[in-house]
Scaffold this motif. Structure first.
Motif, PDB file in Angstrom:
ATOM      1  N   ASN A 163       0.827  -1.199   0.000  1.00 30.11           N
ATOM      2  CA  ASN A 163       0.000   0.000   0.000  1.00 30.11           C
ATOM      3  C   ASN A 163       0.867   1.257   0.000  1.00 30.11           C
ATOM      4  OD1 ASN A 163      -2.359   1.555   0.209  1.00 30.11           O
ATOM      5  ND2 ASN A 163      -2.226   1.596   2.438  1.00 30.11           N
ATOM      6  N   MET A 164       1.926   1.236   0.805  1.00 32.72           N
ATOM      7  CA  MET A 164       2.847   2.363   0.861  1.00 32.72           C
ATOM      8  C   MET A 164       3.582   2.519  -0.468  1.00 32.72           C
ATOM      9  SD  MET A 164       5.843   3.116   3.677  1.00 32.72           S
ATOM     10  CE  MET A 164       6.659   1.559   3.352  1.00 32.72           C
ATOM     11  N   ALA A 165       3.978   1.394  -1.073  1.00 33.16           N
ATOM     12  CA  ALA A 165       4.684   1.445  -2.353  1.00 33.16           C
ATOM     13  C   ALA A 165       3.782   1.980  -3.457  1.00 33.16           C
ATOM     14  CB  ALA A 165       5.195   0.051  -2.723  1.00 33.16           C
ATOM     15  N   TYR A 166       2.505   1.615  -3.401  1.00 37.39           N
ATOM     16  CA  TYR A 166       1.539   2.100  -4.399  1.00 37.39           C
ATOM     17  C   TYR A 166       1.493   3.622  -4.408  1.00 37.39           C
ATOM     18  CZ  TYR A 166      -2.990   3.496  -6.281  1.00 37.39           C
ATOM     19  OH  TYR A 166      -3.982   4.129  -6.972  1.00 37.39           O
ATOM     20  N   TRP A 167       1.342   4.202  -3.220  1.00 38.50           N
ATOM     21  CA  TRP A 167       1.228   5.655  -3.145  1.00 38.50           C
ATOM     22  C   TRP A 167       2.548   6.342  -3.467  1.00 38.50           C
ATOM     23  CZ3 TRP A 167      -3.032   8.159  -3.553  1.00 38.50           C
ATOM     24  CH2 TRP A 167      -4.232   7.524  -3.204  1.00 38.50           C
ATOM     25  N   ALA A 168       3.659   5.709  -3.096  1.00 34.76           N
ATOM     26  CA  ALA A 168       4.960   6.268  -3.451  1.00 34.76           C
ATOM     27  C   ALA A 168       5.147   6.256  -4.969  1.00 34.76           C
ATOM     28  CB  ALA A 168       6.067   5.454  -2.775  1.00 34.76           C
ATOM     29  N   HIS A 169       4.710   5.168  -5.603  1.00 38.89           N
ATOM     30  CA  HIS A 169       4.788   5.046  -7.059  1.00 38.89           C
ATOM     31  C   HIS A 169       3.932   6.125  -7.734  1.00 38.89           C
ATOM     32  CE1 HIS A 169       5.085   2.839 -10.910  1.00 38.89           C
ATOM     33  NE2 HIS A 169       3.838   3.204 -11.084  1.00 38.89           N
ATOM     34  N   LYS A 170       2.737   6.323  -7.212  1.00 37.35           N
ATOM     35  CA  LYS A 170       1.823   7.328  -7.753  1.00 37.35           C
ATOM     36  C   LYS A 170       2.420   8.732  -7.584  1.00 37.35           C
ATOM     37  CE  LYS A 170      -3.101   8.593  -7.574  1.00 37.35           C
ATOM     38  NZ  LYS A 170      -2.970  10.046  -7.389  1.00 37.35           N
ATOM     39  N   HIS A 171       2.987   8.982  -6.408  1.00 39.43           N
ATOM     40  CA  HIS A 171       3.601  10.289  -6.136  1.00 39.43           C
ATOM     41  C   HIS A 171       4.780  10.523  -7.077  1.00 39.43           C
ATOM     42  CE1 HIS A 171       5.304  13.646  -3.830  1.00 39.43           C
ATOM     43  NE2 HIS A 171       6.468  13.022  -3.936  1.00 39.43           N
ATOM     44  N   TRP A 172       5.584   9.496  -7.318  1.00 40.59           N
ATOM     45  CA  TRP A 172       6.754   9.609  -8.186  1.00 40.59           C
ATOM     46  C   TRP A 172       6.336  10.012  -9.593  1.00 40.59           C
ATOM     47  CZ3 TRP A 172       8.566   7.264 -12.657  1.00 40.59           C
ATOM     48  CH2 TRP A 172       9.926   7.451 -12.948  1.00 40.59           C
ATOM     49  N   HIS A 173       5.291   9.356 -10.138  1.00 43.89           N
ATOM     50  CA  HIS A 173       4.838   9.676 -11.485  1.00 43.89           C
ATOM     51  C   HIS A 173       4.249  11.079 -11.566  1.00 43.89           C
ATOM     52  CE1 HIS A 173       5.493   6.233 -14.071  1.00 43.89           C
ATOM     53  NE2 HIS A 173       5.242   5.442 -13.052  1.00 43.89           N
ATOM     54  N   GLU A 174       3.479  11.459 -10.557  1.00 40.30           N
ATOM     55  CA  GLU A 174       2.893  12.796 -10.570  1.00 40.30           C
ATOM     56  C   GLU A 174       3.983  13.863 -10.531  1.00 40.30           C
ATOM     57  OE1 GLU A 174       0.328  12.680  -7.212  1.00 40.30           O
ATOM     58  OE2 GLU A 174      -1.370  11.805  -8.316  1.00 40.30           O
ATOM     59  N   THR A 175       5.068  13.592  -9.790  1.00 46.06           N
ATOM     60  CA  THR A 175       6.178  14.532  -9.698  1.00 46.06           C
ATOM     61  C   THR A 175       6.964  14.590 -10.999  1.00 46.06           C
ATOM     62  OG1 THR A 175       6.384  14.116  -7.319  1.00 46.06           O
ATOM     63  CG2 THR A 175       8.281  15.131  -8.438  1.00 46.06           C
ATOM     64  N   MET A 176       7.254  13.407 -11.571  1.00 43.28           N
ATOM     65  CA  MET A 176       8.077  13.339 -12.775  1.00 43.28           C
ATOM     66  C   MET A 176       7.320  13.794 -14.014  1.00 43.28           C
ATOM     67  SD  MET A 176      10.964  12.524 -11.641  1.00 43.28           S
ATOM     68  CE  MET A 176      11.813  12.291 -13.210  1.00 43.28           C
ATOM     69  N   ASP A 177       6.002  13.592 -14.027  1.00 42.24           N
ATOM     70  CA  ASP A 177       5.212  14.011 -15.198  1.00 42.24           C
ATOM     71  C   ASP A 177       5.262  15.523 -15.388  1.00 42.24           C
ATOM     72  OD1 ASP A 177       4.528  11.447 -15.786  1.00 42.24           O
ATOM     73  OD2 ASP A 177       2.542  11.519 -14.873  1.00 42.24           O
ATOM     74  N   GLY A 178       5.405  16.238 -14.297  1.00 44.63           N
ATOM     75  CA  GLY A 178       5.537  17.691 -14.386  1.00 44.63           C
ATOM     76  C   GLY A 178       4.374  18.371 -15.098  1.00 44.63           C
ATOM     77  N   GLY A 179       3.171  17.869 -14.926  1.00 46.58           N
ATOM     78  CA  GLY A 179       2.000  18.477 -15.554  1.00 46.58           C
ATOM     79  C   GLY A 179       1.785  18.058 -16.991  1.00 46.58           C
ATOM     80  N   PHE A 180       2.609  17.116 -17.499  1.00 47.55           N
ATOM     81  CA  PHE A 180       2.496  16.728 -18.905  1.00 47.55           C
ATOM     82  C   PHE A 180       1.158  16.046 -19.191  1.00 47.55           C
ATOM     83  CE2 PHE A 180       3.473  13.858 -22.536  1.00 47.55           C
ATOM     84  CZ  PHE A 180       3.756  14.835 -23.469  1.00 47.55           C
ATOM     85  N   ILE A 181       0.701  15.211 -18.264  1.00 49.26           N
ATOM     86  CA  ILE A 181      -0.585  14.528 -18.452  1.00 49.26           C
ATOM     87  C   ILE A 181      -1.715  15.549 -18.527  1.00 49.26           C
ATOM     88  CG2 ILE A 181      -2.214  12.874 -17.481  1.00 49.26           C
ATOM     89  CD1 ILE A 181       0.344  11.648 -18.578  1.00 49.26           C
ATOM     90  N   THR A 182      -1.655  16.546 -17.658  1.00 51.98           N
ATOM     91  CA  THR A 182      -2.677  17.603 -17.674  1.00 51.98           C
ATOM     92  C   THR A 182      -2.669  18.342 -19.004  1.00 51.98           C
ATOM     93  OG1 THR A 182      -2.444  17.893 -15.282  1.00 51.98           O
ATOM     94  CG2 THR A 182      -3.489  19.693 -16.519  1.00 51.98           C
ATOM     95  N   TYR A 183      -1.451  18.594 -19.530  1.00 55.56           N
ATOM     96  CA  TYR A 183      -1.315  19.263 -20.826  1.00 55.56           C
ATOM     97  C   TYR A 183      -2.004  18.440 -21.920  1.00 55.56           C
ATOM     98  CZ  TYR A 183       0.936  20.264 -25.319  1.00 55.56           C
ATOM     99  OH  TYR A 183       1.162  20.508 -26.642  1.00 55.56           O
ATOM    100  N   LEU A 184      -1.765  17.129 -21.935  1.00 51.84           N
ATOM    101  CA  LEU A 184      -2.370  16.274 -22.950  1.00 51.84           C
ATOM    102  C   LEU A 184      -3.886  16.241 -22.819  1.00 51.84           C
ATOM    103  CD1 LEU A 184       0.096  13.223 -22.990  1.00 51.84           C
ATOM    104  CD2 LEU A 184      -0.099  15.052 -24.690  1.00 51.84           C
ATOM    105  N   GLU A 185      -4.360  16.184 -21.594  1.00 54.01           N
ATOM    106  CA  GLU A 185      -5.803  16.117 -21.353  1.00 54.01           C
ATOM    107  C   GLU A 185      -6.524  17.388 -21.791  1.00 54.01           C
ATOM    108  OE1 GLU A 185      -5.831  13.075 -17.488  1.00 54.01           O
ATOM    109  OE2 GLU A 185      -5.951  15.251 -17.200  1.00 54.01           O
ATOM    110  N   ASN A 186      -5.817  18.508 -21.825  1.00 57.44           N
ATOM    111  CA  ASN A 186      -6.439  19.790 -22.180  1.00 57.44           C
ATOM    112  C   ASN A 186      -6.331  20.127 -23.667  1.00 57.44           C
ATOM    113  OD1 ASN A 186      -7.290  20.396 -19.550  1.00 57.44           O
ATOM    114  ND2 ASN A 186      -5.319  21.311 -19.015  1.00 57.44           N
ATOM    115  N   LEU A 187      -5.723  19.231 -24.458  1.00 58.16           N
ATOM    116  CA  LEU A 187      -5.643  19.473 -25.901  1.00 58.16           C
ATOM    117  C   LEU A 187      -7.019  19.328 -26.532  1.00 58.16           C
ATOM    118  CD1 LEU A 187      -2.413  17.458 -26.872  1.00 58.16           C
ATOM    119  CD2 LEU A 187      -2.627  19.923 -26.555  1.00 58.16           C
ATOM    120  N   ASN A 188      -7.332  20.194 -27.514  1.00 55.03           N
ATOM    121  CA  ASN A 188      -8.603  20.033 -28.224  1.00 55.03           C
ATOM    122  C   ASN A 188      -8.445  18.950 -29.289  1.00 55.03           C
ATOM    123  OD1 ASN A 188      -7.479  21.206 -30.626  1.00 55.03           O
ATOM    124  ND2 ASN A 188      -7.878  23.254 -29.810  1.00 55.03           N
TER     125      ASN A 188
END
Length: 217
Positions: free
Chosen positions: A91-116
């Protein structure tokens, strides 16, 4: 300040294995207790969720179990089925993994999601073209394919030359004393050959010829 990631989250068994990554990134989990949704998943369910074989999931689960990150137990409603759940460390590793991706993505996923739709279509087309270009460079390298059969000064006929992918490379291989005849049905392809060879300084070594469907005349 962000808390340091648990050691389990950066272990080779999680971040170096794509199935292990998917296992942790796709299974829902509560921050304090194991989610009932996770406990309801069997090997077949996980394989379907991630899109891999059951065998691949089973092998990965064995490695994760050895690290103390997950456990299997019999389904009380179906004794022939094994359910998978995360341990407290998992459970701890899951959240650490999720935190790592959110940090490393640097908002890139949000950028893709907002494309028309137009931007998304352009990006997909661009990436597809880049992928095709790289694959062709890797697996259809004209120098590697034709090089062993061409010597300086040779005369070569490139039937169905298309836009000149092989034509230009063969002209370079034959050298200034050689000649390459680029032959194609489509005049627009021959124009691309001329443009490509002009840009590469190979015009003197390449002759373009439009053929018919039945003959090369």
């Amino acid at each position: 300040m962000d808390a340091p990631l648990p050691e389990a989250a950066s272990s080779p068994g999680i971040h170096s294995n794509s199935i292990s990554k998917d296992f942790f990134s796709r299974l829902p989990c509560s921050s304090s207790t194991l989610s009932s949704n996770v406990s309801d998943l069997g090997v077949t369910d996980i394989a379907r969720l991630i899109g891999v074989t059951k065998g691949a999931v089973s092998q990965t689960l064995k490695r994760i179990e050895k690290k103390g990150l997950a456990q299997k137990q019999k389904d009380p409603d179906n004794r022939s089925k094994l359910l998978v759940s995360l341990t407290a460390l998992g459970n701890m590793a899951y959240w650490a993994h999720k935190h790592w991706h959110e940090t490393m993505d640097g908002g890139f996923i949000t950028y893709l999601e907002n494309l028309n739709s137009d931007q998304t279509e352009f990006l997909l087309d661009f990436l597809t073209r880049v992928e095709n270009f790289l694959q062709r460079r890797m697996f259809q390298n004209p120098v590697k394919i034709a090089g062993p059969y061409i010597r300086p000064g040779d005369t070569i006929i490139d039937f169905g030359c298309g836009p000149g992918y092989f034509t230009a490379a063969m002209a370079q291989l034959t050298g200034p004393n050689g000649k390459v005849w680029a032959v194609d049905l489509q005049p627009e392809m021959l124009e691309k050959v001329k443009k490509k060879c002009h840009e590469l300084g190979l015009s003197a070594s390449v002759n373009c010829h439009r053929c018919s469907q039945k003959t090369i005349d």
